[in-house]
Design an enzyme around this catalytic site. Structure first.
Site, short mmCIF file in Angstrom:
data_model
loop_
_atom_site.label_atom_id
_atom_site.label_comp_id
_atom_site.label_asym_id
_atom_site.label_seq_id
_atom_site.Cartn_x
_atom_site.Cartn_y
_atom_site.Cartn_z
N TYR A 134 37.78 41.06 36.51
CA TYR A 134 36.41 41.24 36.97
C TYR A 134 36.34 41.92 38.31
O TYR A 134 37.18 41.74 39.18
CB TYR A 134 35.61 39.94 36.97
N ASP A 158 36.34 22.18 39.86
CA ASP A 158 35.46 22.24 38.71
C ASP A 158 35.12 20.85 38.17
O ASP A 158 34.02 20.64 37.65
CB ASP A 158 36.07 23.12 37.62
N LYS A 186 29.17 40.41 39.37
CA LYS A 186 30.47 40.48 38.69
C LYS A 186 30.35 41.30 37.41
O LYS A 186 29.41 41.11 36.64
CB LYS A 186 30.98 39.08 38.35
#
Length: 182
Positions: free
Chosen positions: A132, A169, A72
């Site tokens: 990104y 997450d 990335k």
């Protein structure tokens, strides 16, 4: 563009040359030839660009893909984040180490995170727009997540309070139980 070393093997900060005056600024945000020269012998091609907008306190990460691992190249075009790369390559001398830095619209820095790393960020400004490039396509079936507040990693997210997290997450794996690369 200049390359700056980080404390992690193969992970670099890229700083563009910015030309500015009273009218505004201009800089070359990406050049494949220059990128390949700066990164070294391995050649990477980018296949996907992603753009996210998040509110203050949103923490995304630590994400990676076991198959189709993604390199990335990350940057912020509006706002400010604290960005983190975590080396998950067991063969690396920096395995299990993390590096973090501020990315924002003012410093215009980019961070190159090669395949074999996990990545995450927390938004420090009111909002942030995060861009990104990736070296492989998103493959949700291969995605993994390490919990952001793993005690062994002890990442200093430079954020006070409780972050806003997705269900994925919140339920990330502990580092010691996570799948890692050879």
């Amino acid at each position: 563009m200049q390359k700056r070393e980080t404390s992690l093997n193969d992970c670099f900060i890229l700083e563009p040359q910015v030309f500015g005056d009273a009218r505004g600024f201009f800089f070359e945000s990406f050049n494949q030839r220059k990128f390949n020269e700066l990164i070294g012998t391995e050649r990477y091609s980018f296949v996907q660009d992603n753009h996210s907008k998040s509110a203050r306190g949103v923490l995304r990460g630590l994400h990676y893909q076991m198959q189709q691992p993604q390199g990335k190249l990350v940057r912020v075009v509006q706002g400010e984040v604290f960005d983190v790369a975590l080396d998950l390559r067991r063969s690396s001398s920096t395995f299990g180490k993390w590096f973090g830095l501020i990315l924002n619209e003012t410093n215009k820095r980019q961070l190159w995170i090669p395949p074999g790393f996990a990545h995450g960020f927390v938004v420090l400004s009111e909002t942030a727009e995060f861009l990104y490039k990736t070296t492989d396509f998103y493959a949700p079936e291969h995605e993994r997540c390490i919990v952001w507040n793993d005690k062994k990693l002890a990442i200093d997210w430079q954020f006070q309070g409780q972050p806003l997290l997705s269900a994925k997450d919140k339920n990330g794996a502990a580092f010691e139980n996570a799948e890692v690369y050879p």
